[in-house]
Design a protein around this motif. Sequence first.
Motif, short mmCIF file in Angstrom:
data_model
loop_
_atom_site.label_atom_id
_atom_site.label_comp_id
_atom_site.label_asym_id
_atom_site.label_seq_id
_atom_site.Cartn_x
_atom_site.Cartn_y
_atom_site.Cartn_z
N PHE A 1 0.85 -1.18 0.00
CA PHE A 1 0.00 0.00 0.00
C PHE A 1 0.89 1.24 0.00
N LYS A 2 0.73 2.12 -0.99
CA LYS A 2 1.46 3.37 -1.02
C LYS A 2 0.49 4.46 -1.45
N ARG A 3 0.75 5.67 -0.98
CA ARG A 3 -0.11 6.80 -1.33
C ARG A 3 0.31 7.35 -2.69
N LYS B 1 1.45 -1.07 -8.25
CA LYS B 1 1.53 -1.22 -6.79
C LYS B 1 2.14 0.03 -6.16
N GLY C 1 -0.32 2.53 -5.53
CA GLY C 1 -1.46 2.05 -4.74
C GLY C 1 -2.60 1.48 -5.55
N LYS C 2 -2.34 1.06 -6.78
CA LYS C 2 -3.43 0.58 -7.65
C LYS C 2 -3.33 -0.90 -8.00
N LEU D 1 -3.40 -4.19 -5.78
CA LEU D 1 -3.47 -4.83 -4.46
C LEU D 1 -3.54 -6.34 -4.59
#
Length: 221
Positions: A36-38, A171, A174-175, A177
């Motif tokens: 998970f990354k912003r 990834k 954040g797209k 998962l």
Amino acid sequence: MPPPRPAKTRRIPIAIGAVVAAGVVGIGLFYGLGGFKRASRDPTCTAAVELARKIGPLAHGEVAALTMATTPLRLPDLAFDDAEGKPRKLSEWRGKTVLVNLWATWCVPCRKEMPALESLQTKLGGKDFEVVAINIDTRDAEKPKNFLKEANLTRLGYFADQKAKVFQDLKNVGKALGMPTSVLIDTQGCEIATLAGPAEWASEDAIKLIKAAMQPMKAGS
């Protein structure tokens, strides 16, 4: 003598945290969880966020799991190869609404989803829309080609990244998962919506939503 009350209460958050962590791990095992990354904001993609807001009510039924974009995001210029081994980039599809899909033969939900993606491409594929399904098998390059051939999936273009860097690139914003991953992008390469997991892309619900996503381009052409 019984232990002090604070020592007992301190164990409660730890136990709750363990349950939450176990749930996240469970989801990861099913879909092949990434990280998970912003994602960073791209002000030039605000129109895609507005479009996502407008068509959001259509994300129901077979496409209820779609997450509509709320932050302006331009996708990385994903690099992959076509069926002849020629290098391609996602930016080559600028001017079209695109459904990017990452799949692999080892991913059971991916394999089950492919006929629906084929049907979607058959129904809507053309100058205004395309399904760009990118295979990320890293071992046998012929296996995914044989799978498509045996399943008689001939309308989808074959694209592949044997290093699976396209997954890592998504990834990192954040797209991605898990697998399969699908991202609906506008004509400028900006995110409209993302889905982690499979969907019935050939359904009436999906067709209606994607047609709505294509309307701004048609109105301006």
